[in-house]
Structure formats: structure tokens, C-alpha cells
Design a protein around this motif. Structure first.
Motif, PDB file in Angstrom:
ATOM      1  N   ILE A  31       0.847  -1.191   0.000  1.00  0.00           N
ATOM      2  CA  ILE A  31       0.000   0.000   0.000  1.00  0.00           C
ATOM      3  C   ILE A  31       0.879   1.237   0.000  1.00  0.00           C
ATOM      4  N   ALA A  32       0.508   2.230  -0.798  1.00  0.00           N
ATOM      5  CA  ALA A  32       1.270   3.478  -0.884  1.00  0.00           C
ATOM      6  C   ALA A  32       1.244   4.197   0.465  1.00  0.00           C
ATOM      7  N   PRO A  33       2.308   4.918   0.795  1.00  0.00           N
ATOM      8  CA  PRO A  33       2.379   5.578   2.105  1.00  0.00           C
ATOM      9  C   PRO A  33       1.192   6.487   2.403  1.00  0.00           C
ATOM     10  N   GLU A  34       0.780   7.317   1.442  1.00  0.00           N
ATOM     11  CA  GLU A  34      -0.346   8.225   1.681  1.00  0.00           C
ATOM     12  C   GLU A  34      -1.623   7.443   1.975  1.00  0.00           C
ATOM     13  N   ARG A  35      -1.854   6.378   1.202  1.00  0.00           N
ATOM     14  CA  ARG A  35      -3.064   5.577   1.419  1.00  0.00           C
ATOM     15  C   ARG A  35      -3.008   4.881   2.786  1.00  0.00           C
ATOM     16  N   ALA A  36      -1.803   4.449   3.184  1.00  0.00           N
ATOM     17  CA  ALA A  36      -1.670   3.787   4.482  1.00  0.00           C
ATOM     18  C   ALA A  36      -2.073   4.735   5.607  1.00  0.00           C
ATOM     19  N   TRP A  37      -1.620   5.992   5.536  1.00  0.00           N
ATOM     20  CA  TRP A  37      -2.004   6.973   6.552  1.00  0.00           C
ATOM     21  C   TRP A  37      -3.510   7.222   6.531  1.00  0.00           C
ATOM     22  N   HIS A  38      -4.110   7.283   5.344  1.00  0.00           N
ATOM     23  CA  HIS A  38      -5.552   7.506   5.259  1.00  0.00           C
ATOM     24  C   HIS A  38      -6.327   6.350   5.892  1.00  0.00           C
ATOM     25  N   PHE A  39      -5.889   5.126   5.644  1.00  0.00           N
ATOM     26  CA  PHE A  39      -6.569   3.975   6.241  1.00  0.00           C
ATOM     27  C   PHE A  39      -6.502   4.027   7.774  1.00  0.00           C
ATOM     28  N   ILE A  40      -5.311   4.329   8.312  1.00  0.00           N
ATOM     29  CA  ILE A  40      -5.152   4.387   9.765  1.00  0.00           C
ATOM     30  C   ILE A  40      -5.987   5.517  10.354  1.00  0.00           C
ATOM     31  N   ALA A  41      -6.001   6.674   9.682  1.00  0.00           N
ATOM     32  CA  ALA A  41      -6.802   7.803  10.174  1.00  0.00           C
ATOM     33  C   ALA A  41      -8.286   7.475  10.151  1.00  0.00           C
ATOM     34  N   GLU A  42      -8.720   6.739   9.138  1.00  0.00           N
ATOM     35  CA  GLU A  42     -10.143   6.385   9.036  1.00  0.00           C
ATOM     36  C   GLU A  42     -10.569   5.473  10.177  1.00  0.00           C
ATOM     37  N   VAL A  43      -9.672   4.601  10.601  1.00  0.00           N
ATOM     38  CA  VAL A  43     -10.006   3.650  11.662  1.00  0.00           C
ATOM     39  C   VAL A  43      -9.782   4.244  13.051  1.00  0.00           C
ATOM     40  N   ASP A  44      -8.639   4.912  13.235  1.00  0.00           N
ATOM     41  CA  ASP A  44      -8.240   5.370  14.571  1.00  0.00           C
ATOM     42  C   ASP A  44      -8.623   6.814  14.868  1.00  0.00           C
TER      43      ASP A  44
END
Length: 295
Positions: free
Chosen positions: A30-43
Motif C-alpha cells: 500500500i502506498a504511504p499516503e493511502r496507508a495513513w488515510h486507512f489508519i486515520a479512518e479507523v483510529d
């Protein structure tokens, strides 16, 4: 554990968890930007703030660094890994381990400090309890305090001694609980830079820019050992970082053990005299004031 210390411990654990999740997501492709978006969406929380800053045009490392505190460890590792081309997932995994160790060390120290700190707080209220006890036993404490210069002076001096004792005890507790944000971070950053192929001099320059704190001499000695022995420095540096964190944990436990005896100083110098001035002296003066003089 005080509220500020609880918050810092929780923040360290959040940094460790976020860095570990990022490492897993990045390793999965997963691309770094998308990884941060996924974590922000959950946490949510700090991750959401970081993503919001990324959306305004900031680079990832800069957005993370603005969170401050232990989040700067992720920012520094991210910036160094991107600069030298080191594997980002492995770098974040190292930072996750460092942050987790730091959180566990902080928890150990906080547990060791809890009992002497609570004892100190209870003892500093002992003089005020003596004053209330005298009033409850029927002594004319209020009349003595308000009606005689000696009584008023006794209470004022006792209150001053009580406040001094509280300040002294709090300072000793803060000194015993003071520690580096993430011990061993300088060595971890240097290992990340070297794993990307940077020279020792360039790695040192990048680490200085990241400003991880700690003693530069420790890292310099490890690099010298690597050069003399002709072995890769990354593992030596990570071992040195682990030793530094273990040393910080041991130092914290020793400081907590010594705190109990050090707290006897404000107890003897301030708290006990304050107890006499606030609790005992007004009762004695009250007895003397109500006792008829026999010539």
C-alpha cells in the motif's frame, strides 16, 4: 501516575501501534499516503490530524513532526529513510519496537514511583489535618489563631512550611520521573541511514538534522567499533539502542527506589514542623488561654 504521565505513556503506545501498522501496510504494497488515510479512518486522533495536514500540501514527515512528542520519532525515521532510500517498512518497525520499549520502561518507572509519590502527597496534608483535628476535639483553635499574634504567626509559619514541603516533594518526584522521550533514538536513526547505503559521515549529518537527542558519543563509539572490526554497524547500533533503553529503565527503577529515602528530607524539615505549628501549637495556646492563672 499523574495525568500528564498517563497521557505520555498512552501517546508512546499510540506511536508504537501506528508505526507497526504502517510497516505492515507498506510491506503489503500500500502506498504511504493511502496507508495513513486507512489508519486515520479507523483510529482518528493524531493520525486524522496528520492526514489533514497532508491534505493541505505538507509532506508526510513534516505533517507527522507537527504532532510533537514521541511522534517526532516516526517523522525522523520517515525523513531519513526517504532521503537515503532505506526500506521504509523496516525502518518503521524499528521505531515501533523502540517506542514500545520506551512505553514499557516508562510504565515500570511509574509503577515504582506510585507508592512513594502517594505517600508524599498524603504526608504533606498531615499539618492541615492536625489543625482540623484540634478544632474537632473542641479546642478554640479559631479563637487562638484570630485572637492572638502568637497563634496567627504559628499558623502562617506552619502554612508556609507545609507549602514548602509540598513543593520540595513534588520537585523530588519530578526529578525521579524525568527521562528521555525515547532512549536510543539516535542509534536507531543512524542504523536506518546506514541501512539505506549512506556513509557514516552522511548518516551522522542526517541524524543531527533530525535532532533525536541522546549522547552522540555512544553512537560514535559504535561506528568506530564497526570500522575497526570490519562488520556492518546497523545491528551494533540497534543493540546499543536496546542497551540504552534498558539502562534508562534500570536508572528509573533506581531513582524510584531512592525516592523513598529522599522524601524523608522534606518530611523532617518541613512537614513535621508544620504539623507542630498548625496542629499542636494552636491546641497548646488554646489550653493556655483557657487555663486560669494561679498566683
Amino acid at each position: 501516575m499523574r495525568r500528564a504521565e498517563r497521557y505520555r505513556a498512552e501517546e508512546r503506545r499510540a506511536v508504537a501501534e501506528t508505526a507497526q501498522r504502517l510497516a505492515v501496510l507498506l510491506r503489503a504494497g500500500i502506498a504511504p499516503e493511502r496507508a495513513w488515510h486507512f489508519i486515520a479512518e479507523v483510529d482518528g486522533g493524531p493520525a486524522a490530524s496528520i492526514v489533514a495536514r497532508m491534505g493541505s500540501g505538507q509532506r508526510i514527515a513534516d505533517a507527522v513532526e507537527q504532532e510533537g512528542g514521541p511522534w517526532r520519532s516516526i517523522a525522523g525515521a520517515w525523513r531519513i529513510a526517504a532521503e537515503v532510500g532505506a526500506p521504509l517498512a523496516d525502518s518503521l518497525r524499528s521505531i515501533a519496537g523502540a517506542a514500545r520499549d520506551a512505553a514499557e520502561a516508562a510504565d515500570d518507572v511509574a509503577i515504582a514511583l506510585a507508592e512513594p509519590a502517594m505517600t508524599a502527597r498524603i504526608m504533606t496534608w498531615l499539618p492541615a489535618a492536625g489543625l482540623l483535628l484540634g478544632a474537632a476535639l473542641g479546642f478554640d483553635v479559631v479563637g487562638v489563631v484570630l485572637g492572638t499574634p502568637v497563634g496567627a504567626a504559628s499558623v502562617i509559619a506552619g502554612a508556609g512550611m507545609m507549602l514548602l514541603g509540598r513543593w520540595w516533594s513534588a520537585r523530588l518526584i519530578r526529578s525521579a520521573s524525568r527521562r528521555a522521550e525515547t532512549p536510543g533514538l539516535r542509534a536507531e536513526f543512524t542504523a536506518i541511514a546506514l541501512s539505506g547505503g549512506a556513509s557514516a559521515s552522511r548518516a551522522s549529518a542526517l541524524v543531527e538534522d533530525a535532532d533525536p537527542g541522546g549522547d552522540p558519543g555512544t553512537t560514535a563509539r559504535v561506528l568506530e567499533l564497526s570500522r575497526v572490526a570490519g562488520v556492518p554497524a546497523a545491528e551494533l547500533l540497534r543493540a546499543a539502542a536496546a542497551d540504552e533503553r534498558q539502562g534508562a529503565r534500570t536508572h528509573g527503577r533506581i531513582a524510584a527506589a531512592q525516592l523513598g529515602s529522599r522524601l524523608l528530607l522534606p518530611l523532617g524539615v518541613c512537614t513535621l514542623p508544620a504539623f507542630f505549628l498548625l496542629g499542636v501549637a494552636p491546641m497548646i495556646l488554646s489550653v493556655l488561654a483557657t487555663t486560669p492563672v494561679v498566683w
